[in-house]
Write a protein that holds these residues in place. Structure first.
Motif, short mmCIF file in Angstrom:
data_model
loop_
_atom_site.label_atom_id
_atom_site.label_comp_id
_atom_site.label_asym_id
_atom_site.label_seq_id
_atom_site.Cartn_x
_atom_site.Cartn_y
_atom_site.Cartn_z
N GLU B 123 21.25 33.28 -4.44
CA GLU B 123 21.49 34.66 -4.86
C GLU B 123 21.32 35.61 -3.67
OE1 GLU B 123 18.98 37.62 -7.60
OE2 GLU B 123 19.13 35.57 -8.39
N LEU B 124 20.24 35.39 -2.89
CA LEU B 124 19.98 36.22 -1.72
C LEU B 124 21.09 36.07 -0.68
CD1 LEU B 124 16.14 35.74 -1.21
CD2 LEU B 124 17.31 37.91 -1.58
N LEU B 125 21.52 34.83 -0.48
CA LEU B 125 22.60 34.60 0.49
C LEU B 125 23.87 35.30 0.04
CD1 LEU B 125 21.97 30.87 1.48
CD2 LEU B 125 21.78 32.87 2.96
N GLY B 126 24.08 35.33 -1.29
CA GLY B 126 25.22 36.06 -1.83
C GLY B 126 25.09 37.55 -1.55
N LEU B 127 23.87 38.06 -1.72
CA LEU B 127 23.59 39.48 -1.51
C LEU B 127 23.92 39.91 -0.07
CD1 LEU B 127 22.28 41.78 -3.20
CD2 LEU B 127 20.11 41.19 -2.12
N VAL B 128 23.66 39.01 0.90
CA VAL B 128 23.94 39.37 2.29
C VAL B 128 25.32 38.85 2.75
CG1 VAL B 128 21.50 39.42 2.87
CG2 VAL B 128 22.81 37.34 3.31
#
Lengths: 260, 271
Positions: B123-128
């Motif tokens: 999810e975090l990797l998606g966010l960035v």
């Protein structure tokens, strides 16, 4: 037009092969023009013949040298890496022994071979000790260097998460040091073969080094050359073994362009 | 009491501790005091080598302080508390791990590396914007992308406080602007408090609720500047009068701009 695959094959295999032919040609030429007797320099075909004819002997003596090399090398790893970890992680130990290790690295350790023979006899033990001695230093020195080169930020990151010393070692320090350990092992395995042969030279009743000595003393130079070739193959195979280990460790290594 | 209180923090490195051949102790931090509230983004602005990084490491509990007190969320900091995120100037990723495994590193240390953690990492990797690079190795990424991974790694364990040590200092200007916006977005979505060390005046103002300006070493707090620009900010914010005014105050506090009236400054610029 030449198929690119074929072209690459020519560059990768053709050229080295051609180099080999040139060297062999020079060898043969030297034998003919110099009219050298076989005792001084046998022609390649005589060496090849000796290699085939005495193959069983070379194999059995070679096996002894292989065992000495590999066992001594493994011993150097099993003792060297934990010691390196201790030295890298303890400031007193580091101050006490690291300068000493660096200094001892430049001592010609093969010069100790006669003394080790006095202590341990002419059997396997003395060979293991000599191999261990020459292989131990590059492994411990490179491993310490690797452990100490762990980026400070990664240690701080682990620290900020309250990682245990064991976690720091297993998840940060050791993986960071692994490329150095492998570099050390590559140097060590090459030295290990030399150590085994030196040990056999100084005093042994078996092994390729011993065979080499006894062949020259009986003026059987083709056999001595055959033993020399067997030793070269052994050295290359041992090195390839370490390279194989490196290949297996690939997932934990940085890209080769960034390796030390 | 405020979420974070830093009171009269002083740090003296003993002789040889910081620079191996120095014969005298080095006062890195003379007297630093400031407060911040939960969810605030506070920039620590000062000349390079002024001791703001030292302060950040003291707040993280990574190094000890000579005197003073640091209190975060009601706990006095004397050692790492284990629930901060830390972003360094260099990405400091582990070259032997894939991107997603780098992000999950804190969860492994905290023995919390479960399915939920993996989901959060993705999810975090998606966010960035790095969903497609989860299984790449760090060396295959550009500097800015690597720093985004480092940001994910700092956020994976849902820290209440994010400590950032000149995280975008090594990036080119365009990437830096992008990263500024990314950080603001992430802060909005996670609600984490952020202490952000920088030596860029405009970056400090653009990002933060409050800028703490440090003097040259030994560092003292020279000035505390409230930035009242409304969030969400965009690059347009940089061209407002309020932004320029804040830049002027910060420049004066840093000593790069001699104090004076605006009229004088303008004539100075025109001549």
């Amino acid at each position: 037009m030449i198929n690119p695959m074929v072209a690459r094959l020519i560059t990768r295999i053709g050229y080295p092969l051609f180099g080999l032919v040139v060297i062999l040609g020079a060898w043969v030429l030297a034998c003919w023009l110099g009219n050298l007797p076989t005792v001084v320099l046998p022609t390649p075909d005589k060496v090849f013949h000796a290699f085939i004819a005495r193959f069983d002997l070379l194999m059995s003596e070679g096996w002894v040298t292989v065992k000495e090399t590999l066992y001594g090398f493994l011993l150097a790893i099993v003792i060297g890496i934990p010691l390196a970890v201790a030295i890298a992680n303890s400031r007193p130990l580091n101050l006490m022994f690291y300068p000493l290790l660096i200094a001892l690295q430049s001592v010609p350790k093969v010069a100790l071979a006669p003394i080790i023979l006095v202590w341990l006899g002419t059997g396997m033990e003395s060979k293991l000790a000599i191999v261990w001695l020459v292989a131990f230093f590059p492994i411990i020195v490179d491993t310490v260097a690797g452990l100490r080169s762990t980026p400070r930020e990664l240690l701080e990151l682990a620290d900020s998460l309250r990682a245990s010393p064991m976690q720091v070692f297993l998840k940060v320090q050791f993986p960071a040091a692994l490329p150095f350990v492998i570099t050390g092992a590559k140097v060590a395995i090459t030295l290990a073969v030399i150590g085994a042969v030196i040990g056999e030279f100084v005093g042994a009743s078996e092994g390729l080094g011993f065979l080499l000595l006894s062949a020259t003393s009986q003026l059987d130079t083709p056999l001595a050359f055959a033993a020399l070739f067997a030793l070269s193959f052994l050295g290359i195979a041992a090195y390839l073994l370490v390279e194989l280990a490196e290949k297996l460790a690939e997932p934990w290594l940085p890209p080769s362009s960034q390796r030390h | 009491m405020a979420f974070g209180t830093i009171r009269n923090v002083r740090k003296v490195f003993s002789a040889g501790e910081l620079i191996s051949r120095s014969r005298e102790p080095v006062v890195a931090l003379d007297d630093a005091s400031f407060d911040f509230e939960q969810g605030q983004l506070v920039a620590l602005l000062g000349p390079s080598g002024c001791g703001k990084t030292t302060l950040l490491r003291i707040v993280a509990g990574l190094i000890s302080k000579t005197s003073g007190s640091v209190n975060i969320g009601g706990r006095e900091v004397t050692e790492p508390l284990g629930d901060y995120g830390f972003v360094f100037q260099s990405p400091s990723l582990m070259p032997w791990r894939s991107v997603v495994d780098n992000v999950l590193f804190p969860m492994e240390i905290l023995k919390n590396n479960n399915k939920a953690a993996r989901a959060r990492a993705n999810e975090l990797l998606g966010l960035v914007g790095l969903s497609n690079f989860a299984h790449a190795r760090p060396h295959q990424l550009s500097g800015g992308m690597q720093q985004r991974v480092a940001l994910c790694r700092a956020l994976i364990h849902q820290p209440k406080l994010l400590l950032m040590d000149e995280p975008f200092g090594a990036l080119d200007e365009l990437t830096r602007l992008e990263m500024n916006d990314l950080l603001l977005r992430i802060r909005r979505e996670t609600g984490a408090s952020v202490l952000f060390v920088t030596h860029s005046i405009s970056e400090a103002i653009y990002l933060s609720d409050k800028v703490i300006v440090f003097s040259r070493r030994p560092a003292r707090v020279a000035r505390e500047i409230q930035i009242d620009l409304p969030y969400p900010r965009s690059q347009r914010t940089r061209f407002t009068a309020a932004f320029t005014e804040a830049e002027r105050i910060a420049s004066e506090a840093l000593g790069v701009l001699p104090p004076g009236s605006e009229a004088e400054t303008e004539t100075g610029a025109a001549s």
